[in-house]
Write a protein that holds these residues in place. Structure first.
Motif, PDB file in Angstrom:
ATOM      1  N   TYR A  27      92.314  95.296  90.224  1.00  8.93           N
ATOM      2  CA  TYR A  27      92.336  96.683  89.837  1.00  8.93           C
ATOM      3  C   TYR A  27      93.495  97.136  90.504  1.00  8.93           C
ATOM      4  O   TYR A  27      94.306  98.509  90.308  1.00  8.93           O
ATOM      5  N   GLN A  43      91.344  97.875  80.514  1.00  8.04           N
ATOM      6  CA  GLN A  43      90.581  99.532  80.377  1.00  8.04           C
ATOM      7  C   GLN A  43      88.982  98.880  80.812  1.00  8.04           C
ATOM      8  O   GLN A  43      88.556  99.736  81.431  1.00  8.04           O
ATOM      9  N   ILE A  44      88.584  97.562  80.990  1.00 11.19           N
ATOM     10  CA  ILE A  44      86.994  96.836  81.373  1.00 11.19           C
ATOM     11  C   ILE A  44      87.172  97.358  82.810  1.00 11.19           C
ATOM     12  O   ILE A  44      86.030  97.423  83.448  1.00 11.19           O
ATOM     13  N   LYS A  47      86.936 100.734  83.936  1.00 11.28           N
ATOM     14  CA  LYS A  47      85.206 101.469  83.514  1.00 11.28           C
ATOM     15  C   LYS A  47      84.364 101.077  85.132  1.00 11.28           C
ATOM     16  O   LYS A  47      83.246 101.676  85.190  1.00 11.28           O
ATOM     17  N   ILE A  48      84.549  99.277  85.448  1.00 11.17           N
ATOM     18  CA  ILE A  48      84.165  98.790  86.058  1.00 11.17           C
ATOM     19  C   ILE A  48      84.238  99.896  88.007  1.00 11.17           C
ATOM     20  O   ILE A  48      83.326 100.049  88.480  1.00 11.17           O
ATOM     21  N   GLU A  50      86.931 102.460  88.740  1.00 15.36           N
ATOM     22  CA  GLU A  50      87.537 103.567  88.446  1.00 15.36           C
ATOM     23  C   GLU A  50      86.241 104.413  89.131  1.00 15.36           C
ATOM     24  O   GLU A  50      86.701 105.204  90.546  1.00 15.36           O
TER      25      GLU A  50
END
Length: 93
Positions: A27, A43-44, A47-48, A50
């Protein structure tokens, strides 16, 4: 408790920390190509990762255009994993 079960618990926790560290690094590297964060995979990953990175961004402001909070976050994750393993050793061994 069976030695096999204890071994599996330790290996499972170790793998979970390794996988999360790898996801963080991916990321972070994706930030060099902003359009990659807009993909479904980006995006996935956001979500994990951030929620964890956001905690450090609250306290560590960027230095110009350089954000050092991910470095601190990875260092903290290594410390947390060492602490978890110490606690697991106390509990199981």
């Amino acid at each position: 408790m069976s030695d096999n079960l204890i071994y599996l618990i330790f290996k499972g926790v170790e793998k979970a920390f390794q996988i999360y560290s790898i996801l963080l690094v991916i990321y972070i590297l994706m930030s060099w190509v902003p359009s990659m964060r807009e993909t479904k995979f980006g995006q996935i990953l956001a979500k994990i990762t951030e929620p964890y990175l956001g905690f450090f961004r609250k306290f560590i402001p960027p230095l110009g255009m350089i954000d050092i909070s991910p470095i601190v976050a990875l260092f903290a994750l290594n410390l947390i994993s060492a602490g978890v393993f110490s606690v697991l050793k106390i509990i199981f061994l």
